[in-house]
Scaffold this motif. Structure first.
Motif, short mmCIF file in Angstrom:
data_model
loop_
_atom_site.label_atom_id
_atom_site.label_comp_id
_atom_site.label_asym_id
_atom_site.label_seq_id
_atom_site.Cartn_x
_atom_site.Cartn_y
_atom_site.Cartn_z
N ALA A 70 33.28 56.74 -61.51
CA ALA A 70 33.33 55.55 -60.83
C ALA A 70 32.51 55.89 -59.76
CB ALA A 70 34.48 54.86 -60.49
N LEU A 71 32.78 56.89 -58.54
CA LEU A 71 32.18 56.97 -57.54
C LEU A 71 30.51 57.27 -57.81
CD1 LEU A 71 34.79 59.00 -55.50
CD2 LEU A 71 33.89 56.91 -55.08
N ALA A 72 30.39 57.99 -58.74
CA ALA A 72 28.79 58.35 -59.20
C ALA A 72 27.99 57.15 -59.56
CB ALA A 72 28.80 59.51 -60.41
N ALA A 73 29.07 56.51 -60.27
CA ALA A 73 27.94 55.11 -60.52
C ALA A 73 27.86 54.28 -59.36
CB ALA A 73 29.00 54.29 -61.52
N ALA A 74 28.66 54.32 -58.24
CA ALA A 74 28.75 53.39 -57.17
C ALA A 74 27.54 54.24 -56.14
CB ALA A 74 29.86 53.46 -56.34
N SER A 75 27.52 55.69 -56.38
CA SER A 75 26.42 56.20 -55.43
C SER A 75 25.11 55.95 -56.10
CB SER A 75 26.54 57.76 -55.57
OG SER A 75 25.73 58.26 -55.13
N VAL A 76 24.98 55.63 -57.31
CA VAL A 76 23.41 55.27 -57.86
C VAL A 76 23.15 53.96 -57.57
CG1 VAL A 76 22.20 55.16 -59.93
CG2 VAL A 76 23.77 57.00 -59.82
N THR A 77 24.08 53.16 -57.52
CA THR A 77 23.89 51.63 -57.47
C THR A 77 24.07 51.01 -55.94
OG1 THR A 77 26.19 50.91 -57.89
CG2 THR A 77 24.50 51.23 -59.86
N VAL A 78 24.63 51.65 -55.28
CA VAL A 78 24.81 51.26 -53.78
C VAL A 78 24.12 52.02 -52.79
CG1 VAL A 78 26.63 50.95 -52.05
CG2 VAL A 78 27.40 50.38 -54.27
N GLY A 79 23.72 51.27 -51.62
CA GLY A 79 22.94 52.09 -50.78
C GLY A 79 22.33 51.10 -49.79
#
Length: 346
Positions: free
Chosen positions: A34-43
């Motif tokens: 879930a954190l990896a998915a957030a890392s890809v989409t959030v910034g």
């Protein structure tokens, strides 16, 4: 029952992992995904999943898809570096039987940094693979030096003496890095930004260069799990059970040093991951290193990935390097560990 068998049997019962340990590992892995998915989409700019899928398919056309293409290797590097530092911290705590052991606190990361800075400033190193070899050598030399200093005097390598020796060594090495870099204006900016510790420059090439070193380090550390369990019984008991204590310590420490050096070469020195993660994982799985090391790997990857996401969100449109975020989290945790009852050996 013999004198050695009694404490060994008692410790074996105490070290049995709690029920549901595989489920905890699965849950922690889910958190990492879930954190990896957030890392890809959030910034600095949030992107849609359609752009993520397009970037994963190799079709990079718009700005959002280009951002995703850059975030993917950054996320992979954060996970790999976090896993390496988490495992290295758990191994160092096991080898030294010191709950304060951490690649940053013991000065190992700073030793790797000085070696790389010296190689760039004095020997003109430009090859990324050369950085890795030099960083591992610097990390190893520093680990030996700190342990030798901490072992002097009455009582041997106590947690307090190792922590003080590591802190003093880190301060001296940090000053040495400044002495190397300041006269060299051509490398000062790049080394200074790298010295903070971050994963923003992660690329598939940089990951590929350190991946073989990380694989070797992980393999050595995981194979050392049984040795670490025996070392926790005490040197005399471990020797009585057939363990070659010197070989066990040296081999385990070698795996941790390789992980620290390779990680520092590509991310710079990132502190406190190896301190926080093993302590939290022990609350879930106990002190059996056969489970603690995999948990520390997944937990370290999750922590560093989360730190990277937080660093990108709190300072939009800029970002805060993960080395700063982990220091803000790890500093109070370090004080808590020191003040909790008394600092005890593992």
């Amino acid at each position: 029952m013999t004198a050695h068998a009694a404490p060994a049997a008692d410790t074996a019962r105490r070290r049995r992992p709690p029920r549901g340990t595989p489920l905890w590992l699965l849950a922690l892995s889910g958190v990492l995904v879930a954190l990896a998915a957030a890392s890809v989409t959030v910034g600095s700019r949030d992107v849609e999943w359609a752009d993520v899928l397009a970037a994963l398919s190799g079709s990079v056309e718009g700005f959002d898809q280009a951002a995703v293409a850059k975030r993917i290797p950054r996320t992979l590097l954060a996970a790999a570096a976090g896993a390496a530092l988490g495992v290295a911290g758990a191994v160092m705590q096991g080898v030294t039987r010191n709950p304060l052991a951490d690649p940053g606190i013991l000065g190992v990361n700073m030793g790797a940094s000085l070696a790389v800075a010296s190689g760039i400033g004095y020997f003109g190193l430009t090859s990324a693979s050369a950085y890795t070899w030099v960083a591992i050598a610097g990390a190893g030399a520093t680990a030996v030096f700190v342990y030798a200093i901490g072992s002097m005097g009455r009582g041997g390598a106590t947690p307090l003496k190792l922590a003080l020796a590591g802190a003093a060594t880190s301060a001296a090495l940090a000053s040495s890095i400044s002495a190397v870099v300041l006269p060299r204006g051509d490398i000062a900016d790049s080394v200074r930004s790298w010295q903070i510790g971050g994963v923003g420059g992660g690329t598939f090439d940089s990951i590929g260069r350190v991946l073989p070193f990380l694989a070797v380090g992980f393999l050595v550390c995981l194979l050392s799990a049984r040795w670490l369990n025996l070392l926790a019984l005490g040197d005399d008991v471990a020797a009585g059970l057939g363990t070659r204590v010197a070989i066990a310590r040296t081999t385990s420490a070698f795996g941790a040093v390789v992980l620290c050096g390779a990680t520092t070469a590509v991310t710079g020195p990132i502190g406190f991951v190896g301190l926080v993660v093993p302590h939290v994982c022990r609350l879930l799985v106990g002190v059996d290193h056969r489970w603690l090391l995999p948990f520390s790997a997944v937990g370290g990857a999750a922590l560093l990935t989360a730190a990277d996401v937080v660093g990108r969100v709190v300072a939009r449109p800029g970002e805060v390097d993960v080395g700063i975020v982990t220091a803000l989290v790890g500093g109070p945790f370090f004080i808590y560990i020191v003040r909790r009852q008394k600092v005890r050996d593992l």
